[in-house]
Design a protein around this motif. Structure first.
Motif, PDB file in Angstrom:
ATOM      1  N   SER A 106       0.840  -1.202   0.000  1.00  0.00           N
ATOM      2  CA  SER A 106       0.000   0.000   0.000  1.00  0.00           C
ATOM      3  C   SER A 106       0.872   1.248   0.000  1.00  0.00           C
ATOM      4  O   SER A 106       0.479   2.301   0.497  1.00  0.00           O
ATOM      5  N   VAL A 107       2.062   1.130  -0.550  1.00  0.00           N
ATOM      6  CA  VAL A 107       3.007   2.243  -0.619  1.00  0.00           C
ATOM      7  C   VAL A 107       2.409   3.400  -1.419  1.00  0.00           C
ATOM      8  O   VAL A 107       1.779   3.189  -2.462  1.00  0.00           O
ATOM      9  N   ALA A 108       2.625   4.619  -0.931  1.00  0.00           N
ATOM     10  CA  ALA A 108       2.203   5.859  -1.609  1.00  0.00           C
ATOM     11  C   ALA A 108       0.693   6.011  -1.685  1.00  0.00           C
ATOM     12  O   ALA A 108       0.188   6.774  -2.501  1.00  0.00           O
ATOM     13  N   GLY A 109      -0.016   5.318  -0.812  1.00  0.00           N
ATOM     14  CA  GLY A 109      -1.478   5.431  -0.825  1.00  0.00           C
ATOM     15  C   GLY A 109      -1.986   6.823  -0.509  1.00  0.00           C
ATOM     16  O   GLY A 109      -3.061   7.223  -0.963  1.00  0.00           O
ATOM     17  N   GLU A 110      -1.238   7.577   0.290  1.00  0.00           N
ATOM     18  CA  GLU A 110      -1.663   8.925   0.645  1.00  0.00           C
ATOM     19  C   GLU A 110      -0.659   9.958   0.143  1.00  0.00           C
ATOM     20  O   GLU A 110      -0.467  11.006   0.750  1.00  0.00           O
ATOM     21  N   ASP A 111      -0.003   9.668  -0.939  1.00  0.00           N
ATOM     22  CA  ASP A 111       1.035  10.562  -1.449  1.00  0.00           C
ATOM     23  C   ASP A 111       0.453  11.940  -1.750  1.00  0.00           C
ATOM     24  O   ASP A 111      -0.427  12.080  -2.599  1.00  0.00           O
ATOM     25  N   PRO A 112       0.917  12.969  -1.055  1.00  0.00           N
ATOM     26  CA  PRO A 112       0.359  14.317  -1.287  1.00  0.00           C
ATOM     27  C   PRO A 112       0.605  14.846  -2.690  1.00  0.00           C
ATOM     28  O   PRO A 112      -0.105  15.739  -3.148  1.00  0.00           O
ATOM     29  N   LEU A 113       1.583  14.289  -3.399  1.00  0.00           N
ATOM     30  CA  LEU A 113       1.825  14.733  -4.768  1.00  0.00           C
ATOM     31  C   LEU A 113       0.660  14.378  -5.690  1.00  0.00           C
ATOM     32  O   LEU A 113       0.508  14.955  -6.765  1.00  0.00           O
TER      33      LEU A 113
END
Length: 276
Positions: A106-113
């Motif tokens: 679930s890596v980068a699930g909430e990535d602000p980018l």
């Protein structure tokens, strides 16, 4: 008094929860530990060195939660955009346990980018390469080495966690491409790896009560229903632990490879979609 784990149907199994720092990743790591698996918790946020997200959660904290409840967890700082680090991680796990049974990403699930919304012609593409590297290339790297580790044993479960239960999704064209790929690639990998005994699943939680979402509503997991006073949709939300228990249940299913190639968890109950 903390609740102790009792029934452990995944005892003897080894799991990797990539992106276990917070949100669905943490909930899944907790549930796998609850079910008795040895859980490797990976991510970039460690004690004294948080990720660029500027959140307080760390993989060390996730591992401590699992251990406090009677489970077994190992926190390992890994940048999943680095194939060298991911390869070393799998080598470490196989050297220590001679097996790996479950890999959840679930890596980068909430990535602000990925937070920018707008029409195609309004898109700001200056972070495009970083978004693809963090949200998509990292997934391919992890799935590749999961496959290499599982294929010789002819068993294993790979779960890619993303969001939105449709192929499309909002956002800018870069984040749209990443989110669509996170759903479609597991279907292709499922077909490729089925003959090697490895099941691949794409999972999309519903309205998740992540740490950042609880903060947004000014509530905790204990009084989360108070958030419904601000937005009634929040009353349909689900805890990260619910999503985790869905993964743990799938990992226990001896017929998973035969029956399912994709599962969505939508709203408050699992919904199975069959793909052949």
């Amino acid at each position: 008094m903390k609740k102790r784990f009792s029934r452990k149907p995944l005892a003897g199994r080894v799991a990797l929860a990539a992106g276990a720092t917070r949100g669905a990743g943490r909930g899944i790591a907790r549930a796998l530990g609850e079910a008795g698996a040895v859980v490797y918790c990976t991510g970039r946020s460690v004690t004294g060195k948080p990720s660029p997200y500027r959140r307080p959660e760390t993989i060390d904290e996730t591992a401590a939660i699992i251990k406090a409840a009677g489970g077994t967890a190992i926190a390992v700082r890994v940048d999943h955009t680095s194939e060298r680090e991911v390869k070393a991680l799998f080598r470490r796990i196989l050297r220590a346990h001679k097996r790996i049974d479950i890999v959840v990403d679930s890596v980068a699930g909430e990535d602000p980018l990925m937070g920018q919304y707008g029409f195609l012609w309004q898109a700001d593409l200056k972070h495009a390469d970083a978004i693809f590297r963090q949200g998509l290339t990292s997934r391919i790297i992890t799935a590749k080495h999961a496959a290499l580790a599982m294929m010789p044993a002819k068993r294993g479960l790979v779960v890619d966690v993303t969001e939105n239960d449709i192929v499309g999704g909002g956002g800018n064209p870069v984040s749209q491409a990443v989110k669509m790929a996170q759903k479609v690639l597991p279907l292709l990998w499922a077909a490729e790896l089925a003959q090697h005994g490895v099941a691949v699943i794409a999972m999309t939680p519903g309205f998740l009560r992540s740490e950042s979402m609880l903060q947004h509503f000014g509530v905790t997991e204990d009084n989360w229903r108070d958030g419904g006073k601000k937005d009634s949709n929040f009353l349909q939300s689900e805890s990260p632990l619910f999503v985790g228990r869905a993964v743990a249940a799938l990992a226990q299913d001896p017929n998973l490879l035969e029956r399912w190639s994709a599962v969505d968890v939508v709203g408050s109950r699992p919904r199975v979609r069959l793909h052949r």
